[in-house]
Enzyme design. Structure first.
Site, short mmCIF file in Angstrom:
data_model
loop_
_atom_site.label_atom_id
_atom_site.label_comp_id
_atom_site.label_asym_id
_atom_site.label_seq_id
_atom_site.Cartn_x
_atom_site.Cartn_y
_atom_site.Cartn_z
N PRO A 1 -35.36 1.21 29.74
CA PRO A 1 -36.41 2.11 29.13
C PRO A 1 -37.75 1.87 29.92
O PRO A 1 -38.36 0.75 30.02
CB PRO A 1 -36.60 1.30 27.73
CG PRO A 1 -35.39 0.51 27.70
CD PRO A 1 -34.96 0.02 29.09
N ARG B 1 -39.27 0.23 38.38
CA ARG B 1 -40.01 0.95 39.12
C ARG B 1 -39.30 1.77 40.57
O ARG B 1 -39.68 2.62 40.91
CB ARG B 1 -41.12 -0.04 39.84
CG ARG B 1 -41.89 -0.11 38.70
CD ARG B 1 -43.09 -1.28 39.23
NE ARG B 1 -44.27 -1.64 38.13
CZ ARG B 1 -44.08 -2.55 37.12
NH1 ARG B 1 -42.85 -3.10 37.12
NH2 ARG B 1 -44.95 -2.59 36.38
N ARG C 1 -32.97 -6.17 23.61
CA ARG C 1 -33.81 -6.60 24.76
C ARG C 1 -34.76 -7.74 24.23
O ARG C 1 -35.54 -7.54 22.97
CB ARG C 1 -34.85 -5.26 25.03
CG ARG C 1 -35.54 -5.75 26.37
CD ARG C 1 -36.47 -4.68 27.07
NE ARG C 1 -35.78 -4.70 28.45
CZ ARG C 1 -36.39 -3.96 29.42
NH1 ARG C 1 -37.33 -3.17 29.28
NH2 ARG C 1 -36.11 -4.02 30.67
N TYR D 1 -43.92 -6.38 20.76
CA TYR D 1 -43.81 -5.20 19.78
C TYR D 1 -43.18 -6.19 18.56
O TYR D 1 -43.14 -7.32 18.52
CB TYR D 1 -43.09 -4.04 20.79
CG TYR D 1 -43.74 -3.51 21.53
CD1 TYR D 1 -45.13 -2.86 21.43
CD2 TYR D 1 -42.97 -3.49 22.88
CE1 TYR D 1 -45.61 -2.40 22.69
CE2 TYR D 1 -43.70 -2.67 23.89
CZ TYR D 1 -44.83 -2.23 23.79
OH TYR D 1 -45.73 -1.74 24.86
N CYS E 1 -41.65 3.88 29.22
CA CYS E 1 -42.10 5.02 28.35
C CYS E 1 -42.92 5.93 29.38
O CYS E 1 -43.40 5.59 30.60
CB CYS E 1 -43.38 4.34 27.77
SG CYS E 1 -42.60 3.68 26.08
#
Length: 359
Positions: free
Chosen positions: A23, A329, A234, A186, A25
């Site tokens: 993932p 990346r 995760r 998070y 964003c």
């Protein structure tokens, strides 16, 4: 035969190779209006390119289970049926290319309500389209972030229900894999770590209490997610703190708990919950954390973090350090990384018919 291009079956879902997209964003959803949180043309082109490039599994970016759970107003969400319809267009295309579509369900907690990263990622107040973040404790992430509102027990239960509802929508949207975001500072990560969780009730203090919310989310998702489809989790394997944080030992212990609660694979990352820490980055710097979980728990694992070369990725899988690699990346730079790696390693990979000239 290249180990990187062997298929892997989790429950009854077969992923054609071990080159996966984590993932990442995009901060490209509409921030308001009837399509708030819904994917659009950018997402179709972005994920579609990696699917035609041969990526075996694409886990779509952090998708909020509630509006206030978004990292930014520009994040994706799965809290309404309009969003479901928009996701179907993308999952259908990915599946048609032979790529397994997955989605990460998330709640940003105290790191919610920020601007897009290329604009600095500063917290946004209500006057700029932001909102009041929430957290296990009224402890801000850093001096820039506002003090979050401490969740009540009733609100915690509501968030658990939001994860379950989002998982139901993910299934209706055509996803084959669902990943629960418990990393990078998070909300779930905030509950797990004593650095951010200062509660004194049943959700704070001991390891058992701090992990309670995460396992309740897992149970709620697993209850509504089909038995024949896998659930990923995760994790940030360490806060990178010398003391007072979540540790690698905690991660190994937690992996056993996750397995007992029906999780099929641990997506192993690090950091993000403590500001100002020094992280010793380098090629494959997080792979040893994945390797330890794989060696000391029954869970399958995926490794991530500066994995860029085909030979490097092949070695990680061949040596048994991880069951798959997640390239972030590098897949942004090269959507067809998997096809190039297959050519280099002698692996077999599906090539879309219109690209037959590239074989």
């Amino acid at each position: 035969m290249s180990a990187l291009f062997e298929s892997i079956t989790l429950r009854e879902v077969t992923i054609p190779n071990r080159v996966w997209m984590p993932p990442m964003c995009q901060y490209s959803a509409a921030p308001e209006g009837p399509l708030t949180g819904a994917p659009g043309d950018w997402h179709l082109a972005h994920y579609g390119a990696r699917a035609t490039g041969g990526t075996g599994l694409i886990v779509m970016e952090a998708t909020a289970v509630a509006p206030e759970g978004r990292i930014s107003p520009y994040d994706l969400g799965l809290w309404n049926d309009t969003q479901v319809e928009a996701f179907r267009r993308i999952t259908g295309f990915l599946s048609a290319q032979g790529t397994v579509p997955g989605v990460q369900l998330a709640h940003a907690g105290r790191k919610a309500s920020t601007d897009r990263t290329w604009k600095g990622g500063a917290p946004l107040g209500p006057e700029a389209g932001g909102w009041q973040p929430v957290a296990p404790s009224a402890v801000p992430f850093d001096e820039r972030h506002p003090v979050p509102a401490e969740l009540t027990v009733e609100q915690i239960r509501e968030v658990v229900g939001r994860f379950a509802a989002a998982a139901r929508r993910a299934l209706a949207a055509g996803f084959e894999v669902v990943e629960i975001h418990g990393a990078h500072g998070y909300l779930i990560n905030e509950f797990l770590s004593p650095h951010s969780n200062h509660r004194t009730d049943a959700y704070g203090g001991s390891y058992e209490n701090r992990s309670r919310f995460a396992l309740e989310v897992v149970d709620a998702v697993r209850e509504v997610w089909p038995e024949d489809k896998p659930v990923f989790f995760r994790i940030s394997a360490t806060d990178w703190l010398k003391d007072g944080g979540w540790t690698t030992e905690d991660t190994v212990r937690f992996a056993h708990d996750l397995h007992a609660h029906g999780v099929d694979l641990l997506d192993v990352s690090t950091g993000g919950n403590a500001s100002g820490v020094t992280i010793p980055t380098g090629p494959g710097y997080q792979v040893p954390f994945a390797a330890r979980v794989k060696a000391e728990s029954p869970l399958r694992v995926a490794a991530v973090g500066l994995i860029t070369e085909a030979g490097q990725a092949e070695k990680i899988v061949t040596n048994g350090e991880a069951d798959a690699v997640l390239l972030g990346r590098e897949l942004l730079r090269n959507p067809s990384w998997a096809r190039h790696a297959a050519r280099e390693l002698g692996g077999e990979i599906r090539v879309p018919d219109p690209y037959h000239r590239s074989v």
